[in-house]
Design a protein around this motif. Structure first.
Motif, PDB file in Angstrom:
ATOM      1  N   SER A  88       0.839  -1.199   0.000  1.00 25.15           N
ATOM      2  CA  SER A  88       0.000   0.000   0.000  1.00 25.15           C
ATOM      3  C   SER A  88       0.872   1.246   0.000  1.00 25.15           C
ATOM      4  O   SER A  88       2.016   1.218   0.440  1.00 25.15           O
ATOM      5  CB  SER A  88      -0.918  -0.001   1.218  1.00 25.15           C
ATOM      6  OG  SER A  88      -0.155  -0.236   2.380  1.00 25.15           O
ATOM      7  N   LEU A  89       0.302   2.317  -0.505  1.00 28.65           N
ATOM      8  CA  LEU A  89       0.997   3.609  -0.475  1.00 28.65           C
ATOM      9  C   LEU A  89       1.159   4.060   0.959  1.00 28.65           C
ATOM     10  O   LEU A  89       0.277   3.859   1.788  1.00 28.65           O
ATOM     11  CB  LEU A  89       0.164   4.661  -1.212  1.00 28.65           C
ATOM     12  CG  LEU A  89       0.357   4.782  -2.708  1.00 28.65           C
ATOM     13  CD1 LEU A  89      -0.606   5.833  -3.242  1.00 28.65           C
ATOM     14  CD2 LEU A  89       1.786   5.175  -3.043  1.00 28.65           C
ATOM     15  N   GLY A 104      -4.246  -0.492  -3.311  1.00 29.87           N
ATOM     16  CA  GLY A 104      -2.899  -1.029  -3.386  1.00 29.87           C
ATOM     17  C   GLY A 104      -2.889  -2.347  -4.136  1.00 29.87           C
ATOM     18  O   GLY A 104      -3.837  -2.676  -4.834  1.00 29.87           O
ATOM     19  N   ARG A 105      -1.816  -3.110  -3.979  1.00 29.61           N
ATOM     20  CA  ARG A 105      -1.682  -4.381  -4.673  1.00 29.61           C
ATOM     21  C   ARG A 105      -1.651  -5.538  -3.680  1.00 29.61           C
ATOM     22  O   ARG A 105      -1.281  -5.390  -2.523  1.00 29.61           O
ATOM     23  CB  ARG A 105      -0.388  -4.428  -5.492  1.00 29.61           C
ATOM     24  CG  ARG A 105      -0.334  -3.445  -6.624  1.00 29.61           C
ATOM     25  CD  ARG A 105       0.865  -3.659  -7.531  1.00 29.61           C
ATOM     26  NE  ARG A 105       2.144  -3.570  -6.848  1.00 29.61           N
ATOM     27  CZ  ARG A 105       2.678  -2.441  -6.406  1.00 29.61           C
ATOM     28  NH1 ARG A 105       2.042  -1.308  -6.562  1.00 29.61           N
ATOM     29  NH2 ARG A 105       3.844  -2.445  -5.793  1.00 29.61           N
ATOM     30  N   ARG A 106      -2.024  -6.684  -4.202  1.00 30.80           N
ATOM     31  CA  ARG A 106      -1.990  -7.900  -3.420  1.00 30.80           C
ATOM     32  C   ARG A 106      -1.301  -8.939  -4.287  1.00 30.80           C
ATOM     33  O   ARG A 106      -1.803  -9.280  -5.367  1.00 30.80           O
ATOM     34  CB  ARG A 106      -3.425  -8.329  -3.133  1.00 30.80           C
ATOM     35  CG  ARG A 106      -3.556  -9.693  -2.525  1.00 30.80           C
ATOM     36  CD  ARG A 106      -5.005 -10.151  -2.574  1.00 30.80           C
ATOM     37  NE  ARG A 106      -5.090 -11.507  -2.090  1.00 30.80           N
ATOM     38  CZ  ARG A 106      -4.802 -12.580  -2.806  1.00 30.80           C
ATOM     39  NH1 ARG A 106      -4.419 -12.470  -4.065  1.00 30.80           N
ATOM     40  NH2 ARG A 106      -4.905 -13.787  -2.272  1.00 30.80           N
ATOM     41  N   ILE A 107      -0.132  -9.406  -3.872  1.00 31.41           N
ATOM     42  CA  ILE A 107       0.596 -10.399  -4.665  1.00 31.41           C
ATOM     43  C   ILE A 107       0.622 -11.710  -3.880  1.00 31.41           C
ATOM     44  O   ILE A 107       0.980 -11.730  -2.703  1.00 31.41           O
ATOM     45  CB  ILE A 107       2.031  -9.924  -4.966  1.00 31.41           C
ATOM     46  CG1 ILE A 107       1.990  -8.612  -5.743  1.00 31.41           C
ATOM     47  CG2 ILE A 107       2.795 -10.972  -5.775  1.00 31.41           C
ATOM     48  CD1 ILE A 107       2.664  -7.480  -5.074  1.00 31.41           C
ATOM     49  N   ALA A 125       9.825  -8.530  -1.480  1.00 33.05           N
ATOM     50  CA  ALA A 125       8.891  -7.418  -1.278  1.00 33.05           C
ATOM     51  C   ALA A 125       9.639  -6.096  -1.220  1.00 33.05           C
ATOM     52  O   ALA A 125       9.226  -5.094  -1.803  1.00 33.05           O
ATOM     53  CB  ALA A 125       8.091  -7.630   0.007  1.00 33.05           C
ATOM     54  N   GLU A 126      10.764  -6.116  -0.533  1.00 34.48           N
ATOM     55  CA  GLU A 126      11.566  -4.907  -0.347  1.00 34.48           C
ATOM     56  C   GLU A 126      12.237  -4.453  -1.644  1.00 34.48           C
ATOM     57  O   GLU A 126      12.293  -3.266  -1.937  1.00 34.48           O
ATOM     58  CB  GLU A 126      12.652  -5.236   0.700  1.00 34.48           C
ATOM     59  CG  GLU A 126      13.459  -4.073   1.195  1.00 34.48           C
ATOM     60  CD  GLU A 126      12.734  -3.243   2.238  1.00 34.48           C
ATOM     61  OE1 GLU A 126      11.877  -3.808   2.963  1.00 34.48           O
ATOM     62  OE2 GLU A 126      12.999  -2.039   2.320  1.00 34.48           O
ATOM     63  N   VAL A 167      10.336   3.523  -1.099  1.00 32.99           N
ATOM     64  CA  VAL A 167      10.331   4.978  -0.914  1.00 32.99           C
ATOM     65  C   VAL A 167       8.905   5.482  -0.678  1.00 32.99           C
ATOM     66  O   VAL A 167       8.665   6.342   0.164  1.00 32.99           O
ATOM     67  CB  VAL A 167      10.963   5.686  -2.137  1.00 32.99           C
ATOM     68  CG1 VAL A 167      10.907   7.197  -1.974  1.00 32.99           C
ATOM     69  CG2 VAL A 167      12.393   5.234  -2.333  1.00 32.99           C
ATOM     70  N   ILE A 168       7.966   4.939  -1.422  1.00 33.58           N
ATOM     71  CA  ILE A 168       6.598   5.456  -1.326  1.00 33.58           C
ATOM     72  C   ILE A 168       5.592   4.414  -0.841  1.00 33.58           C
ATOM     73  O   ILE A 168       4.446   4.739  -0.580  1.00 33.58           O
ATOM     74  CB  ILE A 168       6.104   6.000  -2.696  1.00 33.58           C
ATOM     75  CG1 ILE A 168       6.215   4.907  -3.787  1.00 33.58           C
ATOM     76  CG2 ILE A 168       6.897   7.228  -3.110  1.00 33.58           C
ATOM     77  CD1 ILE A 168       5.449   5.245  -5.056  1.00 33.58           C
ATOM     78  N   GLU A 169       6.026   3.167  -0.713  1.00 32.14           N
ATOM     79  CA  GLU A 169       5.066   2.130  -0.341  1.00 32.14           C
ATOM     80  C   GLU A 169       5.519   1.359   0.901  1.00 32.14           C
ATOM     81  O   GLU A 169       6.703   1.298   1.213  1.00 32.14           O
ATOM     82  CB  GLU A 169       4.877   1.141  -1.498  1.00 32.14           C
ATOM     83  CG  GLU A 169       4.194   1.731  -2.704  1.00 32.14           C
ATOM     84  CD  GLU A 169       4.192   0.802  -3.917  1.00 32.14           C
ATOM     85  OE1 GLU A 169       3.234   0.879  -4.696  1.00 32.14           O
ATOM     86  OE2 GLU A 169       5.142   0.019  -4.086  1.00 32.14           O
ATOM     87  N   ARG A 170       4.555   0.784   1.598  1.00 26.17           N
ATOM     88  CA  ARG A 170       4.892  -0.150   2.654  1.00 26.17           C
ATOM     89  C   ARG A 170       4.219  -1.478   2.320  1.00 26.17           C
ATOM     90  O   ARG A 170       3.281  -1.534   1.525  1.00 26.17           O
ATOM     91  CB  ARG A 170       4.474   0.376   4.028  1.00 26.17           C
ATOM     92  CG  ARG A 170       3.003   0.657   4.187  1.00 26.17           C
ATOM     93  CD  ARG A 170       2.716   1.420   5.488  1.00 26.17           C
ATOM     94  NE  ARG A 170       1.379   1.992   5.458  1.00 26.17           N
ATOM     95  CZ  ARG A 170       0.255   1.321   5.670  1.00 26.17           C
ATOM     96  NH1 ARG A 170       0.290   0.040   5.963  1.00 26.17           N
ATOM     97  NH2 ARG A 170      -0.921   1.901   5.582  1.00 26.17           N
TER      98      ARG A 170
END
Lengths: 87, 87
Positions: free
Chosen positions: A10-11, A41-44, A64-65, A72-75
């Motif tokens: 997510s952002l 957001g995304r779900r992978i 993921a990282e 920078v913009i997402e967690r």
């Protein structure tokens, strides 16, 4: 052994989310005026073949990282999908 | 009261997921050859203002079914975000 995980991306808070805003702006027209703070957001979901769960999970964190999210913009957060621990 | 939920939307099993395939095809090059069955979906987070949690949750189901997902090709599940029940 195979382990299945979900990575939820997510952002970060405070960043503008145009996709979320578009969804939110559509909701009152559709009869749901009581919804706020929509974020998209995304779900992978993926399967990792590894020795044990700790190794698999560490790899998912690494992916993921470095690849699945932009730190920078997402967690992100990682969930293990149930019922895959013993495959 | 305000309740915050996550709606996780994914393609149904058996449907081709080009975005997931693209991610999966990139992984071996990046040093992760042991990953399979990658599926990419959406994660929508939102706050609903409602009388009680049951009402809020019912509305989220309704929104997920009719607007946030395409039930023909997608399935969804709803998680309540922790720590929002008593706002």
């Amino acid at each position: 052994m195979r382990f299945r995980f979900e990575v939820l991306v997510s952002l970060k808070e405070g960043l503008l989310d145009p996709q979320g805003k578009t969804v939110q702006d559509a909701l009152p027209t559709l009869g749901w005026p009581n919804v706020s703070d929509v974020r998209v957001g995304r779900r992978i979901e993926l399967t990792v073949d590894a020795e044990d769960e700790a190794t698999a999970r560490a790899q998912v964190h690494d992916m993921a990282e470095r690849f699945l999210s932009n730190p920078v913009i997402e967690r992100y957060r990682i969930l293990e999908v149930e019922g895959t621990g013993a495959t």
